[in-house]
Scaffold this motif. Structure first.
Motif, mmCIF file in Angstrom:
data_model
loop_
_atom_site.group_PDB
_atom_site.id
_atom_site.type_symbol
_atom_site.label_atom_id
_atom_site.label_comp_id
_atom_site.label_asym_id
_atom_site.label_seq_id
_atom_site.Cartn_x
_atom_site.Cartn_y
_atom_site.Cartn_z
ATOM 1 N N ILE A 106 0.747 -1.249 -0.135
ATOM 2 C CA ILE A 106 0.062 -0.048 -0.072
ATOM 3 C C ILE A 106 0.931 1.264 -0.090
ATOM 4 C CG2 ILE A 106 -1.721 1.247 1.082
ATOM 5 C CD1 ILE A 106 -2.906 -1.211 2.258
ATOM 6 N N ASN A 107 1.902 1.180 1.053
ATOM 7 C CA ASN A 107 2.631 2.550 1.086
ATOM 8 C C ASN A 107 3.566 2.501 -0.017
ATOM 9 O OD1 ASN A 107 1.421 2.773 3.496
ATOM 10 N ND2 ASN A 107 2.931 2.567 4.724
ATOM 11 N N LEU A 110 1.520 3.960 -3.186
ATOM 12 C CA LEU A 110 1.287 5.345 -2.939
ATOM 13 C C LEU A 110 2.539 6.091 -3.289
ATOM 14 C CD1 LEU A 110 -0.441 7.749 -2.293
ATOM 15 C CD2 LEU A 110 0.236 7.291 0.188
ATOM 16 N N LEU A 164 -6.093 3.199 -4.927
ATOM 17 C CA LEU A 164 -5.273 4.398 -4.804
ATOM 18 C C LEU A 164 -5.191 4.691 -6.564
ATOM 19 C CD1 LEU A 164 -2.522 3.248 -2.195
ATOM 20 C CD2 LEU A 164 -3.889 5.268 -2.378
ATOM 21 N N CYS A 165 -4.921 3.716 -7.334
ATOM 22 C CA CYS A 165 -4.800 4.120 -8.705
ATOM 23 C C CYS A 165 -5.906 5.032 -9.199
ATOM 24 C CB CYS A 165 -4.386 2.736 -9.585
ATOM 25 S SG CYS A 165 -2.937 1.920 -9.234
ATOM 26 N N THR A 167 -7.864 6.991 -7.587
ATOM 27 C CA THR A 167 -7.636 8.533 -6.948
ATOM 28 C C THR A 167 -6.866 9.078 -7.724
ATOM 29 O OG1 THR A 167 -8.153 7.328 -4.722
ATOM 30 C CG2 THR A 167 -7.143 9.499 -4.861
ATOM 31 N N TYR A 168 -5.576 8.562 -8.122
ATOM 32 C CA TYR A 168 -4.766 9.508 -8.839
ATOM 33 C C TYR A 168 -5.102 9.587 -10.277
ATOM 34 C CZ TYR A 168 -1.032 10.085 -5.240
ATOM 35 O OH TYR A 168 -0.676 10.572 -3.891
#
Length: 322
Positions: A106-107, A110, A164-165, A167-168
């Motif tokens: 995860i991190n 990110l 996350l993908c 979101t970006y």
């Protein structure tokens, strides 16, 4: 020449992708890999030995958890695309060290997305997993199915990476494709994975661990087919965000797999029956309609031929003779 970053590029899938891109001759390939001790680092070093002779190849030993190390990588090269395959892998190991899996998967993801944003990278391909589906009663598994009930920390980290993908992609216009891999096998497969482990143990006359009654089913996907899908995803430009299954779209029962291995190796397997393991799903089965439509994905290798090729590779590899 186009510049591409492949994280985890010394591993099983990553090294095959590097093979393919270097053979095309139109890519300057940078690989980031930390050569951790999840399995023998020398295996990965053997994977990249031929790559290091190519002038279009650059290997950087770095951990994707280290923001400063990644910043140096991105300051050196303006990348046109990133294929993010680096991860702590495996369902069962994730139960033992969920913190490590969270920090890396995860991190680390990110960190890469942040670098992509800061350096205006145009394309991000994320290696996800069929494990995100959890115990999915509906088959075959479709990208539209809910993934709100993962049953392992590993699966959770991969689902989080997909989010996350998204979101970006939404906030920063970073075109992203998340590829859900279904049980990839072939030459250079990690030694802890079932097919590699079973071939090694059967060849040595040692028992193979079988968890449950042998009726679990998997959608085994040959490495060449996976690479064809990843390569198509790099070029995909029709939308800004997609989640796409890459599988064979055929399920094989564990007992059938063992029989195929016995036939190719020429020895009977000694079965060491074990209880069902927490985190294991009863079956995986990919609906690849979307991959066919968007990527022109058309898997060619049936399990019978793939097993034959794997056993031939195993028997011819010096790494597997001990």
């Amino acid at each position: 020449m186009k510049n591409i970053l492949i994280t985890g590029g010394a591993g099983f899938i990553g090294s095959h992708l590097v093979d393919h891109l270097l053979e095309e001759g139109e890519w300057a390939v940078t690989v980031v890999d930390d050569f951790n001790d999840f399995y023998a680092p020398e295996i990965k070093r053997n994977n990249v030995r031929a790559h290091e002779k190519n002038s279009g190849y650059n290997l950087i030993e770095a951990d994707i958890r280290a923001q400063s190390s990644l910043a140096q990588v991105f300051n050196q090269t303006q990348f046109d695309a990133i294929v993010h395959l680096a991860a702590r892998a495996g369902v069962r190991p994730s139960l033992k060290d969920p913190q490590l899996y969270t920090e890396t998967n995860i991190n680390g993801t990110l960190n890469l997305l942040e670098q992509a944003r800061q350096h205006s990278v145009k394309k991000f391909v994320f290696g996800s997993s069929s494990s995100v589906y959890g115990i999915n009663a509906k088959v075959p598994f479709s990208e539209e199915d809910p993934i709100r009930q993962p049953i392992s920390p590993y699966a959770t980290t991969k689902a989080a990476g997909e989010l996350l993908c998204h979101t970006y992609s939404h906030l920063y216009d970073l075109a992203s494709v998340c590829l859900r891999f279904f049980t990839v096998y072939g030459a250079r497969q990690r030694p802890d994975l079932a097919i590699h482990k079973f071939v090694r143990l059967i060849s040595q006359g040692k028992p193979i661990p079988v968890f449950g009654d042998g009726r679990t089913r998997r959608d085994y996907t040959y490495i060449d087919d996976i690479i064809a899908g990843v390569r198509a995803a790099i070029d995909f430009d029709q939308t800004n965000y997609e989640v796409i299954n890459l599988g064979e779209s055929r399920t094989v029962e564990l007992r059938e797999l063992i029989a195929l291995l016995e036939q190719q190796i020429g020895h009977k397997a000694i079965i060491d029956s074990q209880p069902v393991q927490p985190g294991d799903v009863p079956q995986t089965f990919a609906d690849i309609t979307k991959a066919r439509h968007l990527l022109g994905y058309d898997p060619q290798t049936q399990i019978e031929d793939g097993i034959r090729r794997f056993v031939e590779w195993f028997q011819g590899s010096e790494d597997n003779r001990s």
